[in-house]
Design an enzyme around this catalytic site. Structure first.
Site, PDB file in Angstrom:
ATOM      1  N   GLN A   7      -1.644  -9.671  -0.728  1.00  0.00           N
ATOM      2  CA  GLN A   7      -0.411 -10.480  -0.860  1.00  0.00           C
ATOM      3  C   GLN A   7      -0.544 -11.315   0.398  1.00  0.00           C
ATOM      4  O   GLN A   7       0.057 -12.622   0.228  1.00  0.00           O
ATOM      5  CB  GLN A   7       0.823  -9.334  -0.448  1.00  0.00           C
ATOM      6  CG  GLN A   7       1.317  -8.650  -1.555  1.00  0.00           C
ATOM      7  CD  GLN A   7       1.659  -9.492  -2.747  1.00  0.00           C
ATOM      8  OE1 GLN A   7       2.335 -10.530  -2.592  1.00  0.00           O
ATOM      9  NE2 GLN A   7       1.595  -9.051  -4.107  1.00  0.00           N
ATOM     10  N   ASP A  29       0.812  -0.195   3.645  1.00  0.00           N
ATOM     11  CA  ASP A  29       2.185   0.668   4.023  1.00  0.00           C
ATOM     12  C   ASP A  29       1.701   1.549   5.099  1.00  0.00           C
ATOM     13  O   ASP A  29       2.440   1.899   6.127  1.00  0.00           O
ATOM     14  CB  ASP A  29       2.780   0.961   2.903  1.00  0.00           C
ATOM     15  CG  ASP A  29       3.230  -0.275   1.990  1.00  0.00           C
ATOM     16  OD1 ASP A  29       3.905  -0.992   2.427  1.00  0.00           O
ATOM     17  OD2 ASP A  29       2.994  -0.051   0.712  1.00  0.00           O
ATOM     18  N   GLU A  30       0.712   2.465   4.908  1.00  0.00           N
ATOM     19  CA  GLU A  30       0.376   3.660   5.815  1.00  0.00           C
ATOM     20  C   GLU A  30       0.181   3.206   7.198  1.00  0.00           C
ATOM     21  O   GLU A  30       0.134   3.883   8.067  1.00  0.00           O
ATOM     22  CB  GLU A  30      -0.619   4.374   5.146  1.00  0.00           C
ATOM     23  CG  GLU A  30      -2.226   4.091   4.967  1.00  0.00           C
ATOM     24  CD  GLU A  30      -2.131   3.262   3.760  1.00  0.00           C
ATOM     25  OE1 GLU A  30      -1.077   2.842   2.908  1.00  0.00           O
ATOM     26  OE2 GLU A  30      -3.160   2.992   3.120  1.00  0.00           O
ATOM     27  N   HIS A  43       7.556  -4.747   0.787  1.00  0.00           N
ATOM     28  CA  HIS A  43       7.819  -3.351   0.264  1.00  0.00           C
ATOM     29  C   HIS A  43       8.374  -2.904   1.272  1.00  0.00           C
ATOM     30  O   HIS A  43       8.209  -2.876   2.482  1.00  0.00           O
ATOM     31  CB  HIS A  43       6.450  -2.638  -0.195  1.00  0.00           C
ATOM     32  CG  HIS A  43       6.628  -1.300  -0.664  1.00  0.00           C
ATOM     33  ND1 HIS A  43       7.810  -0.886  -1.403  1.00  0.00           N
ATOM     34  CD2 HIS A  43       5.949  -0.262  -0.291  1.00  0.00           C
ATOM     35  CE1 HIS A  43       7.966   0.398  -1.679  1.00  0.00           C
ATOM     36  NE2 HIS A  43       6.682   0.755  -1.141  1.00  0.00           N
ATOM     37  N   ASP A 102      10.443   1.475  -6.758  1.00  0.00           N
ATOM     38  CA  ASP A 102       9.037   1.428  -6.668  1.00  0.00           C
ATOM     39  C   ASP A 102       8.166   2.658  -6.426  1.00  0.00           C
ATOM     40  O   ASP A 102       7.302   2.818  -7.332  1.00  0.00           O
ATOM     41  CB  ASP A 102       8.659   0.385  -5.363  1.00  0.00           C
ATOM     42  CG  ASP A 102       7.218   0.202  -5.622  1.00  0.00           C
ATOM     43  OD1 ASP A 102       6.920  -0.962  -6.125  1.00  0.00           O
ATOM     44  OD2 ASP A 102       6.322   0.718  -4.862  1.00  0.00           O
ATOM     45  N   GLU A 132       5.774   4.375  -9.780  1.00  0.00           N
ATOM     46  CA  GLU A 132       4.382   4.560  -9.570  1.00  0.00           C
ATOM     47  C   GLU A 132       4.026   6.035  -9.895  1.00  0.00           C
ATOM     48  O   GLU A 132       3.132   6.313 -10.284  1.00  0.00           O
ATOM     49  CB  GLU A 132       3.771   3.954  -8.271  1.00  0.00           C
ATOM     50  CG  GLU A 132       4.285   4.569  -7.058  1.00  0.00           C
ATOM     51  CD  GLU A 132       4.052   3.401  -5.810  1.00  0.00           C
ATOM     52  OE1 GLU A 132       3.977   2.400  -6.159  1.00  0.00           O
ATOM     53  OE2 GLU A 132       4.212   4.092  -4.620  1.00  0.00           O
ATOM     54  N   GLU A 190      -9.810   7.433 -27.977  1.00  0.00           N
ATOM     55  CA  GLU A 190      -8.220   7.580 -28.438  1.00  0.00           C
ATOM     56  C   GLU A 190      -7.145   7.774 -27.240  1.00  0.00           C
ATOM     57  O   GLU A 190      -5.994   7.194 -27.327  1.00  0.00           O
ATOM     58  CB  GLU A 190      -8.260   8.772 -29.269  1.00  0.00           C
ATOM     59  CG  GLU A 190      -8.945   8.717 -30.854  1.00  0.00           C
ATOM     60  CD  GLU A 190      -8.338   7.573 -31.374  1.00  0.00           C
ATOM     61  OE1 GLU A 190      -7.180   7.093 -31.247  1.00  0.00           O
ATOM     62  OE2 GLU A 190      -9.273   6.875 -31.976  1.00  0.00           O
ATOM     63  N   GLU A 232      -7.727   2.880 -25.615  1.00  0.00           N
ATOM     64  CA  GLU A 232      -6.624   2.346 -26.482  1.00  0.00           C
ATOM     65  C   GLU A 232      -5.393   2.034 -26.000  1.00  0.00           C
ATOM     66  O   GLU A 232      -4.462   1.381 -26.698  1.00  0.00           O
ATOM     67  CB  GLU A 232      -6.477   3.011 -27.826  1.00  0.00           C
ATOM     68  CG  GLU A 232      -7.661   2.820 -28.622  1.00  0.00           C
ATOM     69  CD  GLU A 232      -7.692   3.291 -30.236  1.00  0.00           C
ATOM     70  OE1 GLU A 232      -6.346   3.408 -30.860  1.00  0.00           O
ATOM     71  OE2 GLU A 232      -8.535   3.461 -30.911  1.00  0.00           O
TER      72      GLU A 232
END
Ligand code: NDP
Ligand code: MG
Length: 334
Positions: free
Chosen positions: A29, A84-85, A109, A192, A196, A228, A232
């Site tokens: 960012q 963030d941490e 955030h 958020d 996640e 599969e 996909e």
């Protein structure tokens, strides 16, 4: 209830005139927001520790990166774009003691401000401007003349002037070209984390792993199971992205669509929905934040163990091999 959305005409860059903006961290960012703001005519300085690739990147972009302390001392607007941490410790040690009395403290955030790890002193307003996309997209869309839709939120007690600064900032990074949705710190942070955990990272990974294991345990070849159950997925998600559930269902076969309606609800059951509510409650109550903060204090042992374990999974070994065969995939290895 529909969201309030701001566009270019609702924002005035002159609210950032005469203000120095410090971007702390020149990562995903940081590098994008800093360059966009500078291209929009704002005064931008960078707080970035030396010794790594991001320091060199800032230099190569013609910034003069300095310590977090020095950048904060000079700035009227301080945006914390560090992981963030680490924000809580860096805030307490290097940011808070150097903040100008009437600075505006920003983030992309809300985790640390919402859960009390970054506590602004009296007189300092908090503000969130969060692009809904990764940094490289924030930069590349801006360069093309577009912008990534963003969120804006004002901290408790923040003034109308801070909202104007936030809208100007959002304009400066290109956000108002795409639209800026008004939210709150609580809503941004909680949705958020929920997204996640339940869908994007946690839910999808576990769904893919469980389905892969089911096929392999039943004696099918892992390569088939990989195609599969993991490969996909991208095709399906791209259809969601372009036209929602309906477009995906229009594009797949009727057999696939019938399987979707009749089998999907047996995978995501009432019990799964109840667990989602429980996970949401753990986010809202701060239980998840506490767990993650303490995990980091302890040197992240459980986090590192999970990383190690999942790197060795069969689906990862098979995938690594198959992706090499598909030369059009920009395959990555970290
Ligand atoms: P990155 O991990 O890409 O960048 C982090 C920056 O912080 C780097 O410049 C890094 O420097 C520096 N840094 C890391 N650790 C330390 C430390 N201990 N001390 C000093 N500097 C440090 O972060 P992101 O850009 O991904 O995230 C920044 C914020 O933006 C977060 O709040 C995140 O939630 C938010 N956000 C991120 C999005 C994304 O897509 N990435 C989307 C929307 C919001 P170095 O190179 O030296 O390690
Ligand atoms: Mg998110």
């Amino acid at each position: 209830m529909t969201a309030k959305i701001y566009y270019d005409n609702d924002a005035d860059l002159s609210h950032l005139k005469d203000k120095t903006i410090a971007i702390l961290g020149y990562g995903s960012q940081g590098h994008a927001q800093a360059q966009n703001l500078r291209d929009s005519g704002c005064t931008v300085i960078i707080g970035q520790r030396p010794g790594g690739a991001n320091y060199d990147l800032a230099k190569s972009h013609k910034f003069e990166p300095m310590s977090v302390e020095d950048a904060v001392k000079k700035a009227d607007v301080v945006n914390i774009l560090l992981p963030d941490e680490v924000q809580g410790d860096i805030y307490r040690n290097s940011i808070r003691p150097n903040l100008k009395p009437s600075a505006v403290l920003m983030c992309s955030h809300g985790f640390n401000i919402h859960f009390g790890q970054v506590e602004p002193p009296k007189g300092v307003d908090t503000l969130l401007v969060a692009p809904k996309g990764p940094g490289h997209l924030v930069r590349s869309e801006f360069v093309k003349g577009g912008g990534v839709p963003s969120l804006i939120a004002l901290g408790e007690g923040a003034s109308e002037k801070t909202r104007q600064i936030g809208l100007a900032y959002a304009k400066g990074i290109g956000g108002t070209r795409g639209g800026v949705i008004e939210t709150t710190f609580a809503e941004e942070t909680e949705t958020d984390l929920f997204g996640e955990q339940v869908v994007l990272c946690g839910g999808v990974s576990e769904l893919v792993k469980a389905a892969f294991d089911t096929l392999v345990e039943a004696g099918y070849q892992p390569e088939m199971a990989y195609f599969e159950c993991m490969h996909e997925l991208k095709l399906i998600v791209d259809l969601f992205y372009q036209g929602g559930l309906n477009y995906m269902r229009y594009s797949v076969s009727n057999t696939a669509e019938f399987g979707d309606y009749t089998r999907g609800p047996r995978i995501i059951t009432q019990e799964t929905r109840a667990t989602m509510k429980k996970i949401l409650y753990e986010i809202q109550s701060g239980q998840f934040a506490r767990e993650w903060i303490l995990e980091n204090r302890a040197g992240a042992p459980a986090f590192k163990a999970s990383r190690r374990r999942d790197r060795g999974l069969l689906i990862e070994q098979v995938g690594r091999r198959l992706r090499k065969l598909m030369t059009w995939i920009d395959s990555k290895e970290v």
